[in-house]
Design a protein around this motif. Structure first.
Motif, PDB file in Angstrom:
ATOM      1  N   ARG A   1      -2.174   8.817   4.412  1.00 49.91           N
ATOM      2  CA  ARG A   1      -3.134   8.191   3.498  1.00 49.91           C
ATOM      3  C   ARG A   1      -3.224   6.684   3.709  1.00 49.91           C
ATOM      4  O   ARG A   1      -4.307   6.110   3.713  1.00 49.91           O
ATOM      5  CB  ARG A   1      -2.727   8.491   2.051  1.00 49.91           C
ATOM      6  N   VAL A   2      -2.092   6.017   3.919  1.00 49.86           N
ATOM      7  CA  VAL A   2      -2.093   4.568   4.137  1.00 49.86           C
ATOM      8  C   VAL A   2      -2.856   4.252   5.421  1.00 49.86           C
ATOM      9  O   VAL A   2      -3.679   3.328   5.449  1.00 49.86           O
ATOM     10  CB  VAL A   2      -0.658   3.995   4.170  1.00 49.86           C
TER      11      VAL A   2
ATOM     12  N   THR B   1       0.897   4.064  -2.890  1.00 51.28           N
ATOM     13  CA  THR B   1       0.531   5.430  -2.530  1.00 51.28           C
ATOM     14  C   THR B   1       1.685   6.379  -2.818  1.00 51.28           C
ATOM     15  O   THR B   1       1.483   7.475  -3.342  1.00 51.28           O
ATOM     16  CB  THR B   1       0.108   5.518  -1.046  1.00 51.28           C
TER      17      THR B   1
ATOM     18  N   MET C   1       0.828  -1.201   0.000  1.00 51.05           N
ATOM     19  CA  MET C   1       0.000   0.000   0.000  1.00 51.05           C
ATOM     20  C   MET C   1       0.863   1.252   0.000  1.00 51.05           C
ATOM     21  O   MET C   1       0.571   2.229  -0.697  1.00 51.05           O
ATOM     22  CB  MET C   1      -0.936   0.011   1.214  1.00 51.05           C
TER      23      MET C   1
ATOM     24  N   GLU D   1      -5.233   6.034   6.824  1.00 40.06           N
ATOM     25  CA  GLU D   1      -6.655   6.287   6.550  1.00 40.06           C
ATOM     26  C   GLU D   1      -7.266   5.157   5.734  1.00 40.06           C
ATOM     27  O   GLU D   1      -8.373   4.704   6.029  1.00 40.06           O
ATOM     28  CB  GLU D   1      -6.820   7.604   5.796  1.00 40.06           C
ATOM     29  N   ASP D   2      -6.546   4.711   4.717  1.00 41.83           N
ATOM     30  CA  ASP D   2      -7.062   3.629   3.879  1.00 41.83           C
ATOM     31  C   ASP D   2      -7.251   2.348   4.691  1.00 41.83           C
ATOM     32  O   ASP D   2      -8.253   1.642   4.520  1.00 41.83           O
ATOM     33  CB  ASP D   2      -6.126   3.369   2.694  1.00 41.83           C
TER      34      ASP D   2
ATOM     35  N   ASN E   1     -10.331   2.776   6.884  1.00 43.92           N
ATOM     36  CA  ASN E   1     -11.540   2.670   6.073  1.00 43.92           C
ATOM     37  C   ASN E   1     -11.812   1.232   5.660  1.00 43.92           C
ATOM     38  O   ASN E   1     -12.961   0.801   5.627  1.00 43.92           O
ATOM     39  CB  ASN E   1     -11.435   3.560   4.842  1.00 43.92           C
ATOM     40  N   MET E   2     -10.755   0.474   5.367  1.00 41.19           N
ATOM     41  CA  MET E   2     -10.940  -0.939   5.005  1.00 41.19           C
ATOM     42  C   MET E   2     -11.544  -1.701   6.188  1.00 41.19           C
ATOM     43  O   MET E   2     -12.415  -2.543   6.014  1.00 41.19           O
ATOM     44  CB  MET E   2      -9.600  -1.567   4.615  1.00 41.19           C
TER      45      MET E   2
END
Length: 65
Positions: free
Chosen positions: A52-53, A31, A27, A55-56, A59-60
């Motif tokens: 961002r990683v 990114t 990831m 957050e991703d 969210n996953m």
């Protein structure tokens, strides 16, 4: 990894999120590639990519429940 701090950052994210290192590394690489493409200023890229990683991954996990 493309920059020296990446390995430590990936390890930290993997530990914090309890996500396998391989997944976080992939990831992070993806990114980093997306964010650095055409970027002129690289100073804060590590911070932005790390955020961002994380957050991703959050969210996953939300979407999985």
């Amino acid at each position: 990894m493309k920059h020296p701090a990446a390995e430590e950052v990936v390890k930290a994210i993997a530990n914090e999120t309890q996500t396998p290192l391989e997944i976080v590394a992939k990831m992070y690489e993806q990114t980093w590639a997306a964010f650095s493409d055409g970027a002129r200023v690289m100073d804060y890229l590590t911070v932005l990519v790390s955020r961002r990683v994380r957050e991703d991954l959050r969210n996953m996990r939300k979407n999985a429940h």
